[in-house]
Design an enzyme around this catalytic site. Structure first.
Site, PDB file in Angstrom:
ATOM      1  N   ASP A 107     -31.679  12.946 -17.014  1.00  0.00           N
ATOM      2  CA  ASP A 107     -32.941  13.269 -17.668  1.00  0.00           C
ATOM      3  C   ASP A 107     -33.782  14.172 -16.761  1.00  0.00           C
ATOM      4  OD1 ASP A 107     -35.460  12.801 -19.350  1.00  0.00           O
ATOM      5  OD2 ASP A 107     -34.081  11.392 -20.287  1.00  0.00           O
ATOM      6  N   HIS A 167     -40.591  12.433 -18.993  1.00  0.00           N
ATOM      7  CA  HIS A 167     -39.642  11.901 -19.968  1.00  0.00           C
ATOM      8  C   HIS A 167     -38.653  10.929 -19.320  1.00  0.00           C
ATOM      9  CE1 HIS A 167     -36.253  12.012 -22.872  1.00  0.00           C
ATOM     10  NE2 HIS A 167     -37.166  12.306 -23.784  1.00  0.00           N
ATOM     11  N   ASN A 226     -34.306  14.819 -32.695  1.00  0.00           N
ATOM     12  CA  ASN A 226     -35.486  14.650 -33.547  1.00  0.00           C
ATOM     13  C   ASN A 226     -35.636  15.780 -34.565  1.00  0.00           C
ATOM     14  OD1 ASN A 226     -36.090  12.398 -31.923  1.00  0.00           O
ATOM     15  ND2 ASN A 226     -37.271  13.660 -30.504  1.00  0.00           N
ATOM     16  N   SER A 231     -35.143   9.665 -28.208  1.00  0.00           N
ATOM     17  CA  SER A 231     -35.049   9.512 -26.750  1.00  0.00           C
ATOM     18  C   SER A 231     -35.455   8.115 -26.315  1.00  0.00           C
ATOM     19  CB  SER A 231     -35.963  10.527 -26.054  1.00  0.00           C
ATOM     20  OG  SER A 231     -35.440  11.819 -26.139  1.00  0.00           O
TER      21      SER A 231
END
Length: 316
Positions: A49, A84, A186, A261
């Protein structure tokens, strides 16, 4: 939700936060795992990530953090210039010490290995991914890494079909015996909106259950089938307004985020609980177990996959 900063937990809108976190635990029946003493103890999980900040719930107070590998700036210090990755790591394994266990992760006693493959803008390239994969393949046995969480994906699915270098490189992790869990993306709600590498037929692709239960107007979760006519997603989990660790300690230690996520690390955490109970399971065993034990929401596979992940059926 940004109403008033709570001095106790340093989050906005404490009453609302209690509702949201309790909703997640209630939906996936996390108490079932805790009553069995399951916390993901010693199960290695790699998180590919944006990095990790030195959040107290992850790095200190007996937190789950073990190692950090930076493919972007090649630094040794812990950092997350986007936020994130810290949020995702907290969902998996934050120990909740700074909130009196209110925001405890799904598997707080697992071992986290952070691989930074995305920059401050949440962007990266195939070279970063492949560098992270090389590190994983070299160190998976050393650190007993069983699960790889990839809460990222392509924006344009046309450029990354099953034969793309991105998907093929991620598939090598599965072929090496690792359980790869990735986000559906998404870009929903239209069909054929599963992002890469979630369009791989091998790995476990996670969608968001909130968007298919009819409780919220949000409908962003990527839906299958893939361009190669593979049924996706595989499983769904909560993903709307999930509270987890912030990469900045001020003004708030915890913040809400939404998306597939956030659903993905919930599934990764649940799989860590499963491996703690049944350590002999292979990645194929785990995928089949998910298929057999997902809670059918009575919706098309393009929306729910095999169904909702829930501890009381997964951990039997």
């Amino acid at each position: 939700y940004k109403t008033r900063l709570c001095k106790k937990t340093r989050t906005y809108g404490q009453k609302c936060r209690y509702y949201l976190m309790n909703r997640v635990a209630s939906v996936i029946k996390l108490d079932y795992a805790r009553k069995q003493g399951l916390t993901g103890k010693n199960v290695g999980i790699a998180v590919m990530d944006t990095g990790i900040s030195p959040h107290p719930d992850i790095v200190y107070n007996g937190g789950p953090f073990v190692s950090f590998f930076d493919t972007i700036n090649h630094q040794n210090r812990l950092y997350d210039d986007n936020g994130h990755g810290t949020h995702v790591a907290g969902i998996i394994a934050g120990n909740g010490m700074m909130s009196n266990k209110l925001y405890e992760g799904i598997a707080p006693n697992c071992k986290l290995h952070i691989i930074k493959i995305l920059d401050k803008n949440g962007e990266g390239n195939i070279k970063n991914v492949m560098s992270g994969i090389d590190w994983l393949l070299k160190n998976k046995d050393k650190y007993n890494i069983r699960i790889v969480n990839i809460s990222v994906g392509s924006v344009s699915i046309k450029k990354f079909d099953e034969n793309s270098p991105l998907v093929r490189s991620v598939n090598t992790l599965w072929e090496a015996g690792l359980i790869v869990v990735t986000a559906a993306g998404n870009n929903g709600p239209a069909d054929y909106t599963i992002g890469a590498p979630g369009n791989s037929r091998k790995i476990i692709t996670v969608g968001t259950s909130d968007t298919v239960l009819g409780k919220f107007s949000h409908d962003f979760s990527g839906r299958g089938p893939t361009s190669n006519c593979i049924k996706k997603p595989d499983i769904v989990a909560p993903g709307l307004n999930i509270i987890s660790c912030n990469n900045q300690t001020t003004p708030a230690l915890y913040i809400p985020r939404s998306g597939t996520s956030m659903s993905t690390p919930i599934v990764s955490g649940c799989i860590a609980l499963l491996l703690e109970k049944f350590p002999y399971m292979t990645n194929k065993d785990v995928k089949l177990h998910l298929k057999r034990n997902g809670i059918n929401l009575k919706l098309p596979h393009t929306k729910q996959g095999w169904g909702l992940i829930r501890c009381d059926t997964l951990l039997r």
